[in-house]
Design an enzyme around this catalytic site. Structure first.
Site, PDB file in Angstrom:
ATOM      1  CD  GLU A 118     -45.065 -12.628  -2.447  1.00  0.00           C
ATOM      2  OE1 GLU A 118     -45.203 -13.811  -2.275  1.00  0.00           O
ATOM      3  OE2 GLU A 118     -44.206 -11.979  -3.429  1.00  0.00           O
ATOM      4  CD  GLU A 134     -27.759 -10.595  -0.399  1.00  0.00           C
ATOM      5  OE1 GLU A 134     -27.007 -11.027  -1.039  1.00  0.00           O
ATOM      6  OE2 GLU A 134     -27.229 -10.059   0.883  1.00  0.00           O
TER       7      GLU A 134
HETATM    8  C1  LIG Z   1     -29.687  -7.815  -3.471  1.00  0.00           C
HETATM    9  C2  LIG Z   1     -30.267  -8.300  -4.862  1.00  0.00           C
HETATM   10  C3  LIG Z   1     -31.327  -7.275  -5.334  1.00  0.00           C
HETATM   11  C4  LIG Z   1     -29.092  -8.002  -5.719  1.00  0.00           C
HETATM   12  O1  LIG Z   1     -29.388  -8.409  -7.195  1.00  0.00           O
HETATM   13  P1  LIG Z   1     -28.610  -7.812  -8.193  1.00  0.00           P
HETATM   14  O2  LIG Z   1     -28.401  -6.284  -7.953  1.00  0.00           O
HETATM   15  O3  LIG Z   1     -29.297  -8.285  -9.426  1.00  0.00           O
HETATM   16  O4  LIG Z   1     -27.216  -8.420  -8.264  1.00  0.00           O
HETATM   17  P2  LIG Z   1     -26.750  -9.639  -9.058  1.00  0.00           P
HETATM   18  O5  LIG Z   1     -27.187 -10.979  -8.618  1.00  0.00           O
HETATM   19  O6  LIG Z   1     -27.014  -9.662 -10.455  1.00  0.00           O
HETATM   20  O7  LIG Z   1     -25.262  -9.553  -8.806  1.00  0.00           O
HETATM   21  C5  LIG Z   1     -24.476  -8.596  -9.214  1.00  0.00           C
HETATM   22  C6  LIG Z   1     -22.713  -8.904  -8.725  1.00  0.00           C
HETATM   23  O8  LIG Z   1     -22.678  -9.277  -7.194  1.00  0.00           O
HETATM   24  C7  LIG Z   1     -22.385 -10.247  -6.870  1.00  0.00           C
HETATM   25  N1  LIG Z   1     -23.132 -10.483  -5.484  1.00  0.00           N
HETATM   26  C8  LIG Z   1     -24.510 -10.455  -5.389  1.00  0.00           C
HETATM   27  N2  LIG Z   1     -24.961 -10.886  -4.297  1.00  0.00           N
HETATM   28  C9  LIG Z   1     -23.729 -10.839  -3.466  1.00  0.00           C
HETATM   29  C10 LIG Z   1     -23.442 -11.014  -2.211  1.00  0.00           C
HETATM   30  N3  LIG Z   1     -24.372 -10.962  -1.217  1.00  0.00           N
HETATM   31  N4  LIG Z   1     -22.183 -11.023  -1.710  1.00  0.00           N
HETATM   32  C11 LIG Z   1     -21.082 -10.969  -2.501  1.00  0.00           C
HETATM   33  N5  LIG Z   1     -21.373 -10.713  -3.957  1.00  0.00           N
HETATM   34  C12 LIG Z   1     -22.631 -10.663  -4.298  1.00  0.00           C
HETATM   35  C13 LIG Z   1     -22.820 -11.134  -8.077  1.00  0.00           C
HETATM   36  O9  LIG Z   1     -22.131 -12.277  -7.759  1.00  0.00           O
HETATM   37  C14 LIG Z   1     -22.475 -10.437  -8.915  1.00  0.00           C
HETATM   38  O10 LIG Z   1     -21.041 -10.511  -9.052  1.00  0.00           O
HETATM   39  P3  LIG Z   1     -20.463 -10.454 -10.750  1.00  0.00           P
HETATM   40  O11 LIG Z   1     -20.537  -8.845 -11.009  1.00  0.00           O
HETATM   41  O12 LIG Z   1     -18.986 -10.662 -10.534  1.00  0.00           O
HETATM   42  O13 LIG Z   1     -21.168 -11.147 -11.638  1.00  0.00           O
HETATM   43  C15 LIG Z   1     -30.645  -9.682  -5.173  1.00  0.00           C
HETATM   44  O14 LIG Z   1     -29.623 -10.749  -4.614  1.00  0.00           O
HETATM   45  C16 LIG Z   1     -32.012 -10.129  -4.024  1.00  0.00           C
HETATM   46  O15 LIG Z   1     -31.700 -10.417  -2.981  1.00  0.00           O
HETATM   47  N6  LIG Z   1     -33.176  -9.809  -4.653  1.00  0.00           N
HETATM   48  C17 LIG Z   1     -34.255  -9.870  -3.840  1.00  0.00           C
HETATM   49  C18 LIG Z   1     -35.269 -10.735  -4.645  1.00  0.00           C
HETATM   50  C19 LIG Z   1     -36.225 -10.989  -3.544  1.00  0.00           C
HETATM   51  O16 LIG Z   1     -36.141 -11.644  -2.449  1.00  0.00           O
HETATM   52  N7  LIG Z   1     -37.880 -10.859  -4.196  1.00  0.00           N
HETATM   53  C20 LIG Z   1     -38.865 -11.206  -3.474  1.00  0.00           C
HETATM   54  C21 LIG Z   1     -39.292 -12.626  -3.719  1.00  0.00           C
HETATM   55  S1  LIG Z   1     -40.682 -13.057  -2.788  1.00  0.00           S
END
Ligand SMILES: CC(C)(COP(=O)(O)OP(=O)(O)OC[C@H]1O[C@@H](n2cnc3c(N)ncnc32)[C@H](O)[C@@H]1OP(=O)(O)O)[C@@H](O)C(=O)NCCC(=O)NCCS
Length: 344
Positions: A221, A279
């Site tokens: 995408e 991310e």
């Molecule tokens: C980077 C990514 C994969 C991280 O996801 P994850 O590993 O599931 O992380 P979570 O959201 O569960 O967060 C885990 C912890 O890190 C923290 N955290 C997440 N992103 C953070 C950031 N950028 N800065 C600070 N803390 C962050 C969360 O608050 C959480 O804290 P906690 O342990 O105190 O609860 C996700 O944010 C992301 O960007 N996914 C991309 C999805 C996407 O775009 N798909 C395509 C669709 S078209």
């Protein structure tokens, strides 16, 4: 009997000055049986080297007969199909993978990629731009831009609309070949010369340039720039970006390994290994300073992103509290949504 790198029989479009605008090869061959060429050498006046030989319909008839007599039934069947066509016909023979020297040669190389006979970077494409004329791609085929106004008028005078779908050096891939097992939501987004691996889905926002593509399966995408190759099971999120090398001075060839995730609006200017995630919204350039976190989440080191190029199991995030770009071990590499992929 010399070895041949590639060969194809095609038909195409020329402008009024008899210059090629494009060539369609329904069945290109990589490393064809040299006998295919030997049996027709005299007939088509092939004296070796790389050549695009324009054929008369009579020559194509003879070619069909000689290939059939020599047992090349499959190849002969294409020659039979072409012998009735009014279109200009060309037999392109590449003895070596040297820089293309003509429009038919350039088109053959793009076909080799889109027919999945070679992978991106698997064929020499330097010098290709001047060989690809900028063309109006219309519902009536390729039209020279100088001839377009007249053709548009002519269509209108006949109560018709000449639809110009794009003005570009590259046509869309699907007008030439639709490789097996792919979904492409908007076909204009994939250029001829793209390598679209089996099981790839390209959604409307996705884009694949020439000499670039996916191993498949994968969900695209985002943008796959020229030269970029994406490994199995990787997912490019909505409007994500892989940095190209054609402009802006970047010269690191980008690739993504297997099972990577570029989040929506994310981007990478470094090659990624396997199981890496960036991310959503974070663009890593090669010079981005990255804090490397240890198991406890403490900063163990600060490096340039290029020092992490090609490494596996990395998760890149921008710390939303202090703004630093951080990298840690990726504990939850993505698993592609099976449902999305199994119906190609
Ligand atoms: C980077 C990514 C994969 C991280 O996801 P994850 O590993 O599931 O992380 P979570 O959201 O569960 O967060 C885990 C912890 O890190 C923290 N955290 C997440 N992103 C953070 C950031 N950028 N800065 C600070 N803390 C962050 C969360 O608050 C959480 O804290 P906690 O342990 O105190 O609860 C996700 O944010 C992301 O960007 N996914 C991309 C999805 C996407 O775009 N798909 C395509 C669709 S078209």
């Amino acid at each position: 009997m010399s070895t041949i790198f590639a060969m194809a029989l095609g038909c195409g479009t020329k402008n009024r000055d008899e210059h090629w605008l494009e060539v369609f090869y329904p069945d290109p061959y990589l490393k064809p049986d040299p006998k295919l060429v030997d049996v027709i050498r005299e007939e088509v006046g092939y004296e070796g080297g790389n050549a695009a030989l324009e054929l008369t319909h009579r020559q194509v008839q003879h070619l069909a007969r000689e290939w059939r007599d020599a047992g090349f039934e499959h190849e002969a069947s294409y020659a039979v199909a072409f012998q009735e066509s009014e279109q200009p016909l060309v037999l392109t023979i590449l003895e070596t993978d040297a820089e293309p020297a003509s429009t038919p040669e350039a088109y053959l190389k793009l076909h080799l990629l889109s027919h999945r006979l070679v992978k991106p970077h698997g064929v020499v494409l330097s010098g290709i731009f001047p060989l690809l004329p900028n063309v109006a791609w219309t519902n009536e085929g390729a039209i020279d831009l100088n001839e377009l106004p007249e053709r548009q008028l002519l269509a209108r005078l006949n109560g018709k609309l000449l639809e110009v779908n794009s003005v570009d050096k590259f046509p869309k891939m699907t007008d030439y070949v639709v490789p097996a097992g792919v979904r492409i939501a908007d076909t204009a987004r994939v250029r001829l010369g793209a390598y679209v691996g089996e099981g790839t889905t390209v959604m409307h926002e996705g884009f694949i340039n020439f000499n670039a593509g996916t191993e498949g399966p994968g969900m695209i995408e985002g943008r796959i720039s020229a030269g970029v190759f994406v490994g199995k099971g990787s997912d490019l999120g909505g409007s994500s970006s892989t940095m190209g090398t054609l402009s802006g001075g970047g010269n690191i060839v980008i690739s993504l390994g297997e099972n990577c995730l570029l989040g929506a609006n994310a981007g990478t200017g470094i090659p990624l290994g396997d199981r890496c995630t960036i991310e959503a919204g974070l663009y890593i350039t090669s010079g981005t300073k990255v804090e490397v976190l240890d198991e406890n989440g403490d900063v163990a080191d600060t490096v340039k992103a290029r020092d992490l190029a090609g490494q596996s199991d990395l998760l890149f995030r921008r710390n939303s509290v202090n703004g630093a770009v951080q990298c840690q071990t990726n504990k939850s590499a993505i698993a592609l949504n099976e449902e999305l992929h199994k119906h190609n």
